[in-house]
Design a protein around this motif. Structure first.
Motif, short mmCIF file in Angstrom:
data_model
loop_
_atom_site.label_atom_id
_atom_site.label_comp_id
_atom_site.label_asym_id
_atom_site.label_seq_id
_atom_site.Cartn_x
_atom_site.Cartn_y
_atom_site.Cartn_z
N PHE A 96 -0.96 -7.74 -4.61
CA PHE A 96 -1.47 -6.68 -3.75
C PHE A 96 -0.37 -5.77 -3.23
N VAL A 97 -0.77 -4.53 -2.90
CA VAL A 97 0.09 -3.57 -2.23
C VAL A 97 -0.63 -3.23 -0.93
N ASP A 98 0.10 -3.21 0.18
CA ASP A 98 -0.55 -2.97 1.47
C ASP A 98 -1.04 -1.52 1.57
N ILE A 99 -1.86 -1.28 2.58
CA ILE A 99 -2.46 0.06 2.74
C ILE A 99 -1.68 0.88 3.76
N ASP A 100 -1.93 2.17 3.72
CA ASP A 100 -1.41 3.11 4.72
C ASP A 100 -2.36 3.04 5.93
N PRO A 101 -1.81 2.91 7.16
CA PRO A 101 -2.71 2.74 8.31
C PRO A 101 -3.59 3.96 8.58
N ASP A 102 -3.19 5.15 8.13
CA ASP A 102 -4.01 6.34 8.37
C ASP A 102 -5.13 6.49 7.34
N THR A 103 -4.78 6.51 6.06
CA THR A 103 -5.81 6.72 5.03
C THR A 103 -6.54 5.43 4.68
N ARG A 104 -5.94 4.28 5.01
CA ARG A 104 -6.44 2.94 4.64
C ARG A 104 -6.50 2.76 3.12
N ASN A 105 -5.86 3.64 2.40
CA ASN A 105 -5.72 3.54 0.95
C ASN A 105 -4.35 2.97 0.62
N MET A 106 -4.14 2.65 -0.67
CA MET A 106 -2.86 2.12 -1.12
C MET A 106 -1.71 2.98 -0.58
N ASP A 107 -0.73 2.30 0.04
CA ASP A 107 0.44 2.97 0.59
C ASP A 107 1.41 3.25 -0.56
N VAL A 108 1.56 4.51 -0.90
CA VAL A 108 2.35 4.87 -2.09
C VAL A 108 3.82 4.49 -1.90
N GLY A 109 4.31 4.59 -0.67
CA GLY A 109 5.69 4.17 -0.39
C GLY A 109 5.87 2.67 -0.62
N ALA A 110 4.90 1.89 -0.16
CA ALA A 110 4.94 0.43 -0.37
C ALA A 110 4.83 0.10 -1.85
N LEU A 111 4.02 0.87 -2.58
CA LEU A 111 3.88 0.66 -4.03
C LEU A 111 5.22 0.90 -4.71
N GLU A 112 5.88 2.00 -4.34
CA GLU A 112 7.15 2.35 -4.97
C GLU A 112 8.21 1.27 -4.69
N ALA A 113 8.25 0.80 -3.44
CA ALA A 113 9.24 -0.24 -3.08
C ALA A 113 8.97 -1.52 -3.85
N LYS A 114 7.69 -1.88 -3.97
CA LYS A 114 7.34 -3.12 -4.68
C LYS A 114 7.65 -2.99 -6.18
N LEU A 115 7.43 -1.79 -6.73
CA LEU A 115 7.73 -1.55 -8.15
C LEU A 115 9.23 -1.66 -8.41
N GLU A 116 10.01 -1.09 -7.48
CA GLU A 116 11.47 -1.13 -7.63
C GLU A 116 11.95 -2.59 -7.66
N ALA A 117 11.41 -3.40 -6.73
CA ALA A 117 11.78 -4.82 -6.69
C ALA A 117 11.30 -5.55 -7.95
N ALA A 118 10.09 -5.20 -8.41
CA ALA A 118 9.53 -5.86 -9.60
C ALA A 118 10.32 -5.49 -10.85
N ALA A 119 10.82 -4.26 -10.89
CA ALA A 119 11.63 -3.83 -12.04
C ALA A 119 12.92 -4.65 -12.09
N GLN A 120 13.49 -4.93 -10.91
CA GLN A 120 14.72 -5.74 -10.82
C GLN A 120 14.47 -7.15 -11.34
N SER A 121 13.34 -7.73 -10.91
CA SER A 121 13.08 -9.14 -11.25
C SER A 121 12.27 -9.28 -12.55
N GLY A 122 11.95 -8.17 -13.19
CA GLY A 122 11.26 -8.22 -14.49
C GLY A 122 9.82 -8.68 -14.41
N ASN A 123 9.11 -8.36 -13.35
CA ASN A 123 7.66 -8.66 -13.35
C ASN A 123 6.82 -7.48 -12.86
N LEU A 124 6.96 -6.41 -13.61
CA LEU A 124 6.17 -5.20 -13.32
C LEU A 124 4.70 -5.43 -13.68
#
Ligand SMILES: *Cc1c(COP(=O)(O)O)cnc(C)c1O
Length: 382
Positions: A96-124
């Motif tokens: 899961f990716v957490d939501i933005d408290p205003d839109t309550r939709n996927m937090d794009v910043g949190a998505l990007e940070a999680k993708l960056e970490a996943a790219a490092q550890s090889g589990n995109l």
């Protein structure tokens, strides 16, 4: 009880179903392609595959995108369980990716940070499913840019957003995604009883989804392993399911579509009226995104201290108002806890799940009912 959502069925809808009942085909007849074409015309997408639920649409979309064992699918906790369950149907795993408290939709910043970490550890992830919460589109443009950068596919769960727009175009046009899915459950914007639809601009994906909808069986020689020209010949080339919808449902859906814009407009008017009626109360009202025209599947408020959501919920129900909670975060469901998810992992979705209250919203909600709901809420808060 004033329900939180309810279908609107006209005499025309009933006649449309009756015509099918008197016709030659109850299923696999002409109403289904007509319904699919109407959705292509409405959204601008090239291909539509109608199925028996949005859950089925999510499943065949994942199968068509080759999701399988060892793969990861990411979605948000603030959704119905089906958005994540489709990963497990395919033998894959959800995260899961957490939501933005205003839109309550996927937090794009949190998505990007999680993708960056996943790219490092090889589990995109192979697939990311943004969910257009309450009918308001996610930031699809930014999500699509991340999809290109990190190489994942995108399925929009637009179960709440039929009739809505994003950047001036209809949700469902798949400009920023591989597939968009809709739900036609009676609480949603338009209904076919049960039903769903997948849209795509990719002809190969459309063919594959159609194949998975019906047993993996085809009569299209282009999809066969051995091309036999005999007219009776068919082949099962994949393990598909029976996720077909019926002509009865497609005819109902087609008839409902003629009022889709009217329903969406009415829902927008009701949401505006709630904003005005509730403006003086100690509540968090839904925030509106400038890039989206919401279909307003849900009107939700946030209840904060000293008022308690559960106390307010019970008081409203006692007064005959069918309030609801959207959503208990998916990762806190017992099935997901068994997969290793824990409280504290997605704090914004968790706080939202504790504070959110869904108020009734459907096209036949009257002005008097809305006033009664606002007055009862005001009393419940004090
Ligand atoms: C309703 C809903 C679904 C499932 O729809 P069905 O047609 O009932 O299968 C999936 N995702 C979201 C976000 C929903 O609200």
């Amino acid at each position: 009880m004033i329900p939180y959502g309810r279908q609107d069925i006209s005499e025309e809808d009933i006649k449309a179903v009756e015509r099918v009942l008197r016709s030659d085909f109850l299923t696999q007849g002409p109403a289904i392609p007509a319904f699919e074409k109407a959705f292509c015309d409405y959204t601008g997408a090239d291909h539509a595959v109608a199925v028996n639920s949005a859950t089925s649409a999510l499943h065949i979309a994942c199968l068509a995108l080759d999701l399988g064992p060892g793969d990861l699918l990411w979605t948000v906790p603030n959704t119905f369980v089906a958005s994540a369950n489709c990963a497990y149907y395919c033998g894959a795993t959800a995260d899961f990716v957490d939501i933005d408290p205003d839109t309550r939709n996927m937090d794009v910043g949190a998505l990007e940070a999680k993708l960056e970490a996943a790219a490092q550890s090889g589990n995109l992830p192979k697939i990311v499913i943004p969910v257009h919460f309450a009918g308001q589109s996610c930031g699809m443009k930014a999500i699509n840019e991340l999809a290109k950068r990190y190489g994942f596919r995108v399925i929009e769960d637009a179960s709440h957003a039929v009739g809505g727009s994003y950047l001036g175009d209809k949700v469902g046009n798949c400009q920023f995604s591989d597939v968009t899915i809709f739900s036609f459950h009676p609480v949603k914007i338009i209904t076919t009883g049960e039903g769903g639809l997948a849209l795509t601009n990719d002809p190969e994906l459309a063919k594959r989804m159609a194949l998975y909808r019906s047993h993996g069986v085809t009569r299209d020689t282009a999809l066969m392993e051995t091309a036999v020209a005999e007219p009776w010949y068919y082949e099962q080339v994949a393990l598909g399911l029976n996720y077909r919808t019926t002509d009865l449902q497609a005819a109902l859906g087609l008839s409902q579509m003629s009022r889709l814009d009217e329903f969406t407009l009415k829902r927008n008017e009701l949401a505006d009226a709630y904003d005005t009626l509730l403006s003086g109360l100690a509540l968090g009202l839904p925030k509106r995104s400038e890039s989206a025209y919401s279909a307003w599947h849900l009107y939700t408020v946030l209840i904060s201290e000293p008022a308690e959501r559960d106390v307010v919920f019970n008081k409203m129900r006692e007064k005959g108002i069918g309030v609801n909670v959207h959503y208990i975060p998916v990762h806190l469901q017992p099935f997901y806890k068994k997969q290793g998810f824990k409280e504290g992992m997605f704090p914004v979705s968790e706080a939202h799940g504790r504070n959110v209250l869904t108020l009734p919203l459907h096209p036949n909600l009257s002005e008097a009912q809305q006033k009664y709901i606002a007055e009862t809420l005001s009393e419940a808060l004090s």
